[in-house]
Design an enzyme around this catalytic site. Structure first.
Site, PDB file in Angstrom:
ATOM      1  N   HIS A  61      -3.646 144.555  56.337  1.00 49.21           N
ATOM      2  CA  HIS A  61      -2.675 144.827  55.268  1.00 49.21           C
ATOM      3  C   HIS A  61      -2.437 143.643  54.332  1.00 49.21           C
ATOM      4  O   HIS A  61      -1.968 143.840  53.208  1.00 49.21           O
ATOM      5  CB  HIS A  61      -1.321 145.240  55.870  1.00 49.21           C
ATOM      6  CG  HIS A  61      -1.340 146.546  56.600  1.00 49.21           C
ATOM      7  ND1 HIS A  61      -1.802 147.708  56.032  1.00 49.21           N
ATOM      8  CD2 HIS A  61      -0.953 146.868  57.864  1.00 49.21           C
ATOM      9  CE1 HIS A  61      -1.695 148.696  56.910  1.00 49.21           C
ATOM     10  NE2 HIS A  61      -1.193 148.212  58.027  1.00 49.21           N
ATOM     11  N   HIS A  73      -2.851 153.352  60.376  1.00 42.49           N
ATOM     12  CA  HIS A  73      -2.367 152.960  59.048  1.00 42.49           C
ATOM     13  C   HIS A  73      -3.542 152.565  58.152  1.00 42.49           C
ATOM     14  O   HIS A  73      -4.466 151.875  58.596  1.00 42.49           O
ATOM     15  CB  HIS A  73      -1.396 151.782  59.167  1.00 42.49           C
ATOM     16  CG  HIS A  73      -0.197 152.074  60.016  1.00 42.49           C
ATOM     17  ND1 HIS A  73      -0.236 152.015  61.398  1.00 42.49           N
ATOM     18  CD2 HIS A  73       1.071 152.431  59.688  1.00 42.49           C
ATOM     19  CE1 HIS A  73       0.964 152.316  61.877  1.00 42.49           C
ATOM     20  NE2 HIS A  73       1.764 152.583  60.864  1.00 42.49           N
ATOM     21  N   ASP A 111      -7.604 152.432  62.376  1.00 43.05           N
ATOM     22  CA  ASP A 111      -6.169 152.264  62.592  1.00 43.05           C
ATOM     23  C   ASP A 111      -5.418 153.481  62.062  1.00 43.05           C
ATOM     24  O   ASP A 111      -5.869 154.116  61.101  1.00 43.05           O
ATOM     25  CB  ASP A 111      -5.705 151.009  61.853  1.00 43.05           C
ATOM     26  CG  ASP A 111      -4.369 150.472  62.335  1.00 43.05           C
ATOM     27  OD1 ASP A 111      -3.334 151.067  61.981  1.00 43.05           O
ATOM     28  OD2 ASP A 111      -4.358 149.455  63.038  1.00 43.05           O
ATOM     29  N   ASP A 170      -3.029 152.564  67.336  1.00 44.43           N
ATOM     30  CA  ASP A 170      -1.704 153.143  67.096  1.00 44.43           C
ATOM     31  C   ASP A 170      -1.762 154.618  66.718  1.00 44.43           C
ATOM     32  O   ASP A 170      -0.743 155.226  66.401  1.00 44.43           O
ATOM     33  CB  ASP A 170      -0.945 152.345  66.033  1.00 44.43           C
ATOM     34  CG  ASP A 170      -1.791 151.980  64.832  1.00 44.43           C
ATOM     35  OD1 ASP A 170      -2.979 152.373  64.778  1.00 44.43           O
ATOM     36  OD2 ASP A 170      -1.284 151.283  63.935  1.00 44.43           O
TER      37      ASP A 170
END
Length: 391
Positions: free
Chosen positions: A133, A171, A169, A258
């Site tokens: 990120h 995200h 991921d 996740d």
């Protein structure tokens, strides 16, 4: 046996915002310990990381941002206005030694990159990496520096290799996407929960690159409640076509876990069976294109009940070990780590599907993901993504 290396040093555990923060480095040590106790990792495979220099960090980050992180790192105290750069927030609190800790996480991926370029390893895993990120001038989503961007840019500079980046991921890997959005020599593909429902709110199918990089970014936003079979359906549809198109010299992948059913920070419904099947599928395709593979960790917030099992299965896939679906978690590992967990730790490496509630709207979830594949077909003509039902 595949020549694989595992990057680790106790110093990597210093990337630790505070004891109650969800991004807990204990999961790295617990993962390494589980792989060792299962007999699939020995000290001869473990390599200590370098620390990335400021010069290396500048491959991904603006000098003024690095200077700010270094300054905050010396005091461990907030400064006025730093929140606008993503620092001093709930996600990314400032802590003493932050620059050094983040630089070592980047250096771990650089260590792996160097080994791959030199030919001293074919596959390298850095569980402390995957900080996807962080942007050129800001922190975000628990990520101070972006190890993936630094490693890829260093590899490109040294070799000119064509690189495929695969992000699993929950995200979206927005920091990596932004870095290579105009680069035709780095193909970015991300499988993540739709940004309509989850941070960082990006990664839609219409994000396909710009300029010379048009068509080198491919996002697969998944519907909430996507389970093992539905996620694998999408992977099998996308990965072979992308590999055939890119013909990468090296694959870099991010393996946040996740997306697990029990993870508190996302809404996907994978089990550890997915985290076994997905890297094995990726491994098969990588073997067809030279075999070079740099894999990283990422998200995963069930620190002891999920992450060590998922990342041990990742290492097994990379190192060529097969672990049966009935493989038990060693009693010695449970004895060591149960005291650090506030819930009973699973006794088997693979989840039992019966442990999870039935997804009652699964037909809708599958329809939503198939609609996404249809839209990707329209945006990437010639790829002809397979849209059959899960096997």
């Amino acid at each position: 046996m595949t020549e694989a290396r595992f990057i680790y040093d106790e110093a990597l555990l210093a990337y630790n915002f505070h004891s109650d923060h969800p991004f807990n480095p204990l999961r790295i040590k617990a993962s390494m310990d589980l792989a060792k106790r299962l007999g699939i990792l020995d000290d001869s495979r473990i390599v200590a990381p370098e620390m990335a220099s400021v010069q290396m960090l500048e491959l991904a980050h603006e000098p003024h941002y690095i200077d700010l992180v270094r300054s905050l790192s010396r005091t461990g105290e907030k400064a006025y206005g730093i929140e606008r750069l993503g620092l001093g927030t709930e996600d990314n609190p400032v802590f003493r030694g932050m620059h050094e800790a983040a630089s070592r996480a980047v250096g771990a991926s650089l260590t792996g990159a160097r080994m791959l370029v030199e030919g001293s390893a074919a596959r390298v895993l850095n569980l402390a990496g995957g900080l996807h990120h962080a942007g050129s001038g800001h922190a975000a989503g628990f990520c101070i520096y972006n190890d993936i961007v630094v490693a890829i840019r260093w590899i490109r500079r040294e070799t000119g290799w064509r690189i495929l980046y695969v992000d699993l991921d929950a995200h979206h890997g927005d920091g990596v996407q932004d870095a290579f959005y105009q680069d035709p020599d780095v193909f970015f593909v991300s499988f993540h929960e739709s940004g309509q429902f989850l941070f960082p709110g990006t990664g839609y199918v219409n994000e396909t690159g710009i300029g010379r990089g048009q068509g080198s970014t491919l996002n697969v936003p998944l519907a909430p409640a996507t389970d093992d079979e539905l996620w694998m359906q999408v992977l099998r549809a996308i990965l072979p076509r992308v590999m055939e198109y890119v013909k990468p010299d090296l694959v870099v992948s991010q393996h946040g876990c996740d997306g697990h059913y029990r993870d508190p920070l996302a809404d996907l419904c994978a089990s550890t069976r997915f985290y076994d099947q997905a890297p094995r599928l990726l491994s098969q395709y990588i073997d067809q294109y030279g075999g070079r593979w740099l894999a990283t960790g990422g998200g995963g917030y069930q620190v002891l009940s999920v992450v060590p099992r998922a990342w041990t299965l990742l290492w097994a896939a990379m190192a060529g070990h097969t672990l049966s679906i009935d493989t038990a978690v060693p009693q010695e590992w449970l004895h060591t780590w149960q005291k650090a967990s506030n819930q009973p730790l699973p006794r088997r490496l693979h989840d039992d599907p019966g442990d999870f509630p039935v997804i009652r709207d699964r037909v809708r979830v599958e329809a939503a993901n198939l609609a996404t594949l249809e839209e990707l077909d329209a945006r990437f003509p010639g790829f002809d993504f397979e849209k059959s039902s899960p096997s």
